[in-house]
Write an enzyme that holds these catalytic residues in place. Structure first.
Site: not given
Lengths: 580, 978
Positions: B569, B572, B645
């Site tokens: 997770d 980015e 999300d």
């Protein structure tokens, strides 16, 4: 006994497969529950029967042929062909079990007799006798527990009746005292006022004389001062003293604060203040995050996901936390720390409440997941009440006697007034007022206690005024029946809920409207009650965000009916290995 | 509207909604106020809502504003802890992004370059791009080098970079490790070109050729015979290439955004150009955006101001649906589809921030561009902050051709483990081992199958990945083994931010070895994430990736077992205190690469390193399962992605379908969205509908934020438990079909979940349908996206008959049907002419299904024929690469079903064997009434009777069913209906 496996040759790879169960005398009846044997009998006589749900019919050869014909699974009690099928394993030596058809020949031994795994790919040991023995031992333990528990419960109910009667008697006694005391106060008040008037008159007279000699300025100022003094004395003295007494003698508990209407607005304002402040903080975050330090910015952004107020973030990581809290506190003090202040206030009175608890706890502190109980402080007033009640005749008599004396000895119409006597009257009056206000609050607390629902037999009576703790990791959970439930971490206390009521016919205690949760519901706690010899708190968990669950053992739940059930269950158990 | 401050404005748009809320709900609504879909000004694009009402009375508005201040006050008083929602002002828009702002403001015919010195070099056509003397000025630049390469099966590659012989100050970044190494072997070495005046022509493939025109500079692909163009570059002269240069005195190169400063030591280096898709009715692709499948124009007449589609990997808190803003991943690959040409594609391999405008028709009306006007065309503008032009033209012309062409460059999807195609149960967080045990046992208690239980960040010791919270998870091995004993796996999270704690072994090694990304000053970059102060592993370096991979060895990752897999997770990367919640662009990577140059690929390298680590721990025999949030072209080779999300709202359920379809179109087929929505509490009906749709999408995982209520399927009453468990069970019955499709994706690049137009490229009604989708070529799934829907409209493509999955009712295609729906399921149809394999028995997980028999569902077409495939292997290893698999084609015609082997008869290597049989064959649309069937070679007979389409109470026995043919799934056989 060996089973004829001819019908299942398709599955059975190993001819050595031995099923230990003696229950199944035929493959055709594999997985059939005893109560269904009658239903399947029709198949032997007529060769065709209807599926239980009536949707279709099936033949003898379709029974357990590993193809689903009935939607309800009735043609396949022994295979996994029907998704809705049910498989019965007798589990001789232990309890019978009904399985979902999905468990049949899935490589996992679900029945202790191993009858669910018959395709030869998985070999299951018959563990029924051992498992059954464990279960039976457990059952016997339970029965023993209940037997003892039932006795304790009975005793507690008797005790509760006595205590309740005592409390009722105390209440009426107190009410009576209140009445008398009110009368005394009234008398003293009148007396005092008369003396004061006389004194005043005398003083004015004297002053007049002095005034004539002194300059106008001086006298003016003096007059003013005395006026003030008089005013203060005349302002509803009862109320004033009531507050004072509360502050001096009773550390204000949360309950008291809430009960006291005078305090309420302050509370509301504080809350409003705090939330307004929070709101502003949030607003700041959207507009002014640029002004934050790099670290604070990181925390601020991160807190969007975690929902933790930034000053609560990383509470599990000590080094970060310490650094950070220091900086935040500084920050808050420099700016406006409504948030922090409110929290601290909140903590203060909780700490007061808990002092005793902490002291009690010292011994257990090393224990990680411990459970303990104690009486709680705010209802210390109850203890105090008890203590004073014992000595009450003496103080009551004393005060009555003193007042009588005063009333006889002091003559307000005498001039000049006897100053020391006048002082005495004032002192006695103040004392009486204090006593009266204490008495009033005692009455109100006792009334409140007696207004609670203690169960159909008052079996929960003894839990009033007690708290039960369980330490789990870094948190100390505290359940105080009829009052509140909290979670403590270090010096910070979170209110998980205020006492609401019993639920599920006295099987659950509900504490609701606890502290607000970011982005979630107000916290609440449900304590499920179980039979136990002592009252102990265990298994506190937060299955859903801010919705807590706990288990509380208590003799109050050791019911005779339940004991009977357990005994009946034990009677059904096989007693000897031979029964297999 | 400009009189109103943005926040107030949002309230204005939403207040009627707020007004009706009971107090308890106000908090919730307020918490999300900026994401309510009707907020037109939530982002500045009004393009998607062209009917904006400008006529609102200003005085009314003012009074409303006043009212709003009041509302604000009220809301703050209601125990509001935090205002949280998507904060557009924290992200740069195009106007705040100088390269984007510059590129967007250029007018057509801006480009003055011409191509000279055209020659063949190393099998490529090369040319110099120079500015003719008459346009030279003091800012004149060096020539650029353009090269064209041709690859097999219709791929043209075009590179444009600075000429190294002119010694530019820095080598521009070319993204490594994305293009398949074997791709180069597909190159067709050009020998010569044709010169047609100003044009230089090379032959491409199958009647297509590539053309470079010198002046004006243009590169395009066209059909040789008709001269019809397919794709063209710089047809509008918007090409611009900012060359690196030495900083001159007075040059202001720093860029500021909010409190962040980007030092930009190398100055402007952006690239922009226009690409035209000829014969296109719609364009698709360029994920990740929460938008419709067919991309709406972002600039042009009738389009109010809109942002371009942004490709910049970002961790966006509570993202909006219907927004062109960048999300977690980026794939600069656009496809077009239209009636006249079919499908084509354009892919720009570039990892810097990119912005792409889709230009509405007539955008260039003021400029007379000489393009053939008799055809439909969609023009696009591509802008990137750095890098080079490394672009691929895919000529199609069929949709699946483009899939294959793109896959030949970036690779196909990895073959997933069978377990990972089942249902996954996740939550932030399953608290401790007891919680895990309880959740696991509840699935068994309710007989709901699932395969994987997930642990989010709280399982770690203080967000130190590869560690366990010793109190909550004292015995992780035991826990995993217990799950594994019932065939279940576990996934734990491992993120790229490393806690800066000297007692943490990962940090110690990484800092000692210099494995962290550096800040502009050369120190280890220090940012803020879950653990607090953190540094980020520099995954661009293969050595560091290898080191990282070793951390997944069982001896290194203490507490891990072979049944544990990984979730990446925040890659980015998410940096809470960085600009736009990510890493500063001037941070430095291995090889002195600036973060700006590779930002969009950072998460890809991290995913790659993790995936390779999981592969390594079992000596390369066990297929990795790694879920990643960030992605880039090539991600499909390393694992799975999800859409991040999302929010528990109907609109988010709806947009999850085009988002997943778009990922499939751009190579990443194994993707899904959090079932139920990550943020917020879905109402029960939404949750049920979400399960019903998601059960047909490739990656199927329920997940939720830690502030939400528990939402495991059994928590909503008996009826809803049944509905959710039904949805999950349906997924499991179709797993043989899904697995076969995953194999198809693995071989061809064609996705599992497909837009309708991919299967029906000539049916125009399907081109912009993104509410329905195909699973393979056989199932059409129509989601239900509204509350209390009594019916939905479904378009069923023409020239086919469609069989309702539950009732077997036949519907003629080519019409929009209004279907009644109940809460029990969503409309799903099997297309005529297909055969779909299923396993109809229920089990705990995929593991226990291994030996279960199959059901075949045959839906015959108008000529009474149908076909389908079944692929089976061991579900976990790589032995299939040596031919250890079963691959059958089932052909039904003239009343006879034949099973044909498609697997090559492997003379070497291992074989995969299965004892599985086919227990039931269901026939749909077969008009004769056979009573039995004769099976060969065994020569036994099977009964035929009416049976149900699915075994459930209340379903009619309406379908012809061959009872117990019991033929082996790996054998050749025929079944003749009698």
């Amino acid at each position: 006994m060996k089973i004829n496996t001819s019908i299942f040759t398709f599955f059975v790879l190993s001819s050595t497969l031995i099923l230990r169960s003696t229950a199944i005398s035929s493959n055709d009846r594999l997985g059939v529950a005893p109560e269904d044997e009658i239903y399947y009998k029709g198949l032997w006589s007529s060769g065709t029967i209807k599926c239980k749900d009536g949707s279709r019919t099936f033949t003898k050869s379709q029974l357990n042929d590993d193809f689903c014909d009935c939607f309800d699974g009735t043609d396949e009690p022994g295979t996994s062909a029907c998704p809705t099928g049910k498989f019965f394993c007798r589990n001789a030596g232990h309890s019978a079990l009904t399985l979902f058809s999905s468990r049949i020949n899935d490589g996992i031994c679900d029945c202790c007799d191993g009858s669910d795994e018959y395709d030869g790919k998985t070999r299951c040991k018959n563990t029924c006798w051992e498992a059954g023995k464990v279960a039976r031992d457990k059952l016997m333990e339970q029965i023993a527990l209940f037997q003892e528990g039932v006795a304790i419960r009975k005793h507690e109910i008797e005790q509760a009746k006595i205590s309740a009667a005592k409390d009722e008697a105390e209440l009426s006694n107190l009410k009576n005292e209140e009445k008398i005391l009110k009368g005394i106060v009234q008398q003293l008040k009148e007396h005092k006022e008369r003396i004061e008037k006389a004194v005043e008159k005398e003083r004015i007279q004297k002053e007049k004389e002095v005034k004539q000699k002194k300059e106008a300025e001086e006298s003016e100022s003096k007059e003013h001062k005395s006026e003030e003094k008089v005013d203060a004395g005349e302002q509803e003295p009862v109320n004033n003293n009531d507050d004072e007494a509360a502050i001096l003698d009773n550390p204000p508990s949360g309950q008291n604060l809430k009960e006291n209407p005078a305090e309420l607005p302050v509370d509301v304002v504080q809350n409003a203040h705090a939330s307004l402040d929070n709101g502003e903080k949030g607003e700041d975050a959207t507009k002014d995050i640029d002004s934050l330090s790099r670290e604070d910015l990181g925390r601020e952004i991160g807190s969007r996901w975690t929902g933790k107020k930034t000053d609560q973030q990383d509470h599990d990581i000590n080094d970060v936390k310490n650094d950070y809290e220091t900086s935040v506190n500084v920050h808050d003090e420099e700016n406006n720390g409504y948030d922090t202040e409110t929290d601290e206030d909140h903590q203060h009175y909780d700490d007061d409440e808990d002092t005793e608890a902490h002291m009690d706890d010292v011994g257990d502190a090393a224990n990680d997941d411990s459970s303990s109980s104690y009486n709680y402080d705010p209802d210390d007033d109850m203890d105090m009440l008890d203590m004073e009640t014992e000595s009450s005749p003496s103080w009551f008599e004393k005060i009555q006697r003193t007042v009588r004396n005063i009333l006889q000895n002091v003559n307000p119409f005498q001039t000049p007034v006897d100053v020391s006597e006048a002082e005495n009257v004032k002192k006695e009056y103040d004392e009486a007022i204090t006593k009266l206000s204490k008495l009033k609050s005692k009455i109100s607390r006792l009334k409140k206690k007696l207004g609670n629902d203690f169960g159909p037999e008052k079996e929960f009576y003894s839990l009033y005024g007690q708290c039960f703790e369980s330490k789990q990791n870094k948190y100390v959970y505290k359940v105080c029946p009829f009052k509140q439930a909290t979670q403590e971490e270090g010096y910070s206390t979170t209110r998980l809920g205020k006492w609401e009521k019993f639920e599920e016919s006295y099987n659950v205690m509900l504490f609701s409207n606890g502290d607000n949760c970011w982005n979630g519901p107000d916290r609440s706690l449900k304590a499920r009650l179980r039979c136990g010899l002592k009252v102990e708190l265990a298994d506190v968990d937060e299955p859903s965000r801010c919705e807590y669950a706990a288990m509380l053992t208590t003799p109050a739940l050791c019911l005779e009916g339940k004991l009977k059930e357990l005994e009946d269950e034990l009677d059904k158990q096989p007693q000897f290995h031979d029964e297999l | 509207m400009e009189v109103i401050a943005p926040d107030v404005d949002l309230f204005f748009l939403n207040f009627p909604f707020l007004f009706d809320q009971p107090k308890s709900q106000v908090r919730l609504i307020n918490h999300k106020y900026t994401i309510i879909p009707s907020s037109k000004s939530v982002y500045s694009s009004v393009a998607f809502q062209s009917s904006y009402d400008h006529s609102t009375d200003r005085s009314t508005m003012k009074s409303i504003v006043v009212f709003h201040h009041f509302l604000f006050l009220l809301l703050f008083l209601s125990h509001l802890n935090s205002i949280s929602s998507w904060k557009k002002e924290e992200f740069r828009n195009c106007n705040q992004t100088p390269f984007c702002e510059r590129a967007r403001s250029r007018k057509p015919q801006h480009c003055k370059l011409i191509a000279t010195d055209v020659t063949i070099h190393d099998g490529d056509l090369t040319a110099k791009l120079i500015t003719p003397d008459k346009f030279q000025d003091e800012n004149s630049t060096n020539p650029l080098i353009l090269s064209l390469s041709v690859y097999q099966n219709g791929i043209l590659r075009m590179k444009i970079d600075e000429d190294p012989s002119h010694n530019p100050p820095k080598k521009r970044f070319q993204v490594p490790d994305v293009i398949l190494p074997e791709f180069e072997s597909n190159k067709l070495w050009l020998q010569r070109y044709t010169n047609d005046g100003d044009s230089f022509i090379v032959y491409l493939f199958d009647g297509y050729e590539a053309v470079v025109t010198s002046d004006p500079l243009e590169v395009f692909v066209r059909e040789q015979s008709s001269g019809k163009r397919v794709l063209s570059f710089n047809s509008h002269g918007l090409f611009d290439f900012e060359q690196l240069r030495v900083k001159k005195e007075g040059d202001e190169w720093e860029e500021r955004f909010r409190s962040h400063t980007d030092s930009r030591p190398f100055g402007p280096q952006s690239i922009s150009f226009d690409v035209s898709f000829h014969g296109a009715d719609f364009v698709y692709g360029i994920p990740e955006h929460a938008t419709s499948l067919a991309l709406k124009p972002t600039n042009g007449p009738g389009v109010e101001h809109s942002e371009p589609y942004r490709l910049f990997n970002l961790d966006v808190f509570e993202y909006l649906h219907e927004s062109p803003f960048g999300l977690y991943g980026s794939i600069p690959f656009m496809l077009s589809h239209g009636k006249s040409h079919g499908t084509s594609g354009f892919f720009w391999l570039n990892a810097a921030e990119m912005q792409i405008d889709v230009l509405g028709s007539g955008w260039d009306a003021e400029n007379s561009i000489l393009l053939p006007s008799d055809e439909k065309r969609i023009d696009t503008l591509w802008m990137s902050e750095a890098g080079i032009v490394d672009a691929f033209f895919f000529i199609g012309p069929k949709p699946k051709d483009v899939m294959k062409q793109y896959a030949s460059v970036t690779g196909t999807s990895a073959m997933p483990q069978l377990f990972s195609t089942g249902y996954h149960q996740c939550r932030w967080n399953y608290r401790d081992e007891e919680d895990v045990k309880n959740v696991d046992s509840k699935f068994d208690e309710y007989d709901i199958p699932y395969d994987v239980l997930w642990l989010d960040i709280e399982h770690t010791d203080g967000k130190r990945y590869f560690t366990w919270d010793k109190v909550l998870f004292p015995n992780p091995e035991g826990m995993q083994k217990d799950l594994a004993s019932r065939g279940r796996r576990m996934v734990t999270i491992v993120d790229p931010h490393i806690k800066r704690d000297d007692n943490y072994h990962i940090h110690k090694e990484a800092s000692k070895n210099g494995y962290y990304v550096k800040d502009a000053s050369g120190k280890d970059f220090d940012g803020w994430c879950w653990p607090g102060s953190s540094s980020y592993i520099d995954m661009v370096n293969p050595e560091i990736r290898s080191w990282w991979g070793d951390k997944f060895a069982y001896t290194e990752y203490v507490g891990s077992t072979p049944s544990l897999y990984i979730w990446n997770d925040m890659n980015e990367p998410s940096v809470f205190n960085g600009p736009e919640v990510t890493m500063p662009r001037d941070a430095l990577h291995y090889g002195n690469i600036e973060h700006r140059e590779l930002h969009n690929a950072y998460g890809y390298y991290f995913h790659m390193a993790t995936s390779e680590g999981i592969l390594k721990r079992e000596g390369g025999t066990d297929r990795p399962f790694v879920l990643s949030r960030a992605f880039f072209p090539g991600t499909q080779r390393y694992g799975t992605v999800w859409t991040g999300d999302n929010i528990a709202e109907w609109e988010h359920l709806r947009v999850s379908v085009p988002m997943i379809l778009t990922l499939g179109l751009t190579g990443i087929t194994f993707s899904g969205a959090d079932v139920g929505g990550f943020f917020g509490n879905p109402d029960t009906e939404l949750l049920v509908r979400w399960y019903q749709v998601a059960a047909y999408l490739p990656f199927f995982r329920g997940h939720a934020h830690h502030d939400t209520k528990r939402r495991e399927p059994w928590l909503f009453g008996e009826r809803n438990t049944e509905l959710m468990s039904d949805a999950i069970r349906v997924r499991y019955t179709f797993l043989p079909y899904f697995y076969t499709l995953f194999r198809e994706a693995n071989v061809t690049g064609v996705p599992v979940a497909r837009p309708l137009w991919m299967e029906f490229p000539h049916d125009e009604a399907t081109f912009n349908n993104d509410e329905a989708f195909m699973v393979g070529n056989g199932l059409l799934v129509q989601g239900v996206y509204t509350k209390r829907a009594k019916d939905v409209t479904v378009y069923l493509p023409k020239d086919h008959t469609w069989y309702d999955l539950k009732s077997g009712t036949a519907y003629k295609g080519g019409k929009t049907q209004k279907m009644e729906v109940t809460d029990a399921d969503i409309p799903v149809f099997q297309r005529s002419g297909t055969i779909i394999p299923r396993k109809d028995r229920f089990r705990r997980s995929t593991v226990q299904m291994e030996n279960d028999p199959y059901t075949l569902v045959i839906a015959v077409d108008s000529s009474g024929a149908a076909e389908g495939e079944l692929y089976i292997d061991d579900g976990k290893s790589y032995e299939f690469r040596q031919g250890a698999y079963i691959h059958r084609r089932f052909i039904f015609s003239n009343g006879k079903l034949t099973s044909v082997n498609l697997a090559p008869s492997s003379s070497h290597g291992t074989k995969f064997l299965s004892d599985c049989t086919i227990e039931r064959i269901i026939l749909l649309g077969y008009s004769a009434k056979p009573k039995s069937a004769r099976i060969k070679p065994s020569n036994h007979a099977a009964d035929i009777e009416l049976g149900p389409l699915q075994i459930r109470s209340g379903i009619r026995s309406s379908a012809l069913t061959i009872r117990k043919p019991n033929v082996g799934v790996s054998d050749d056989w025929t079944i003749q209906l009698l």
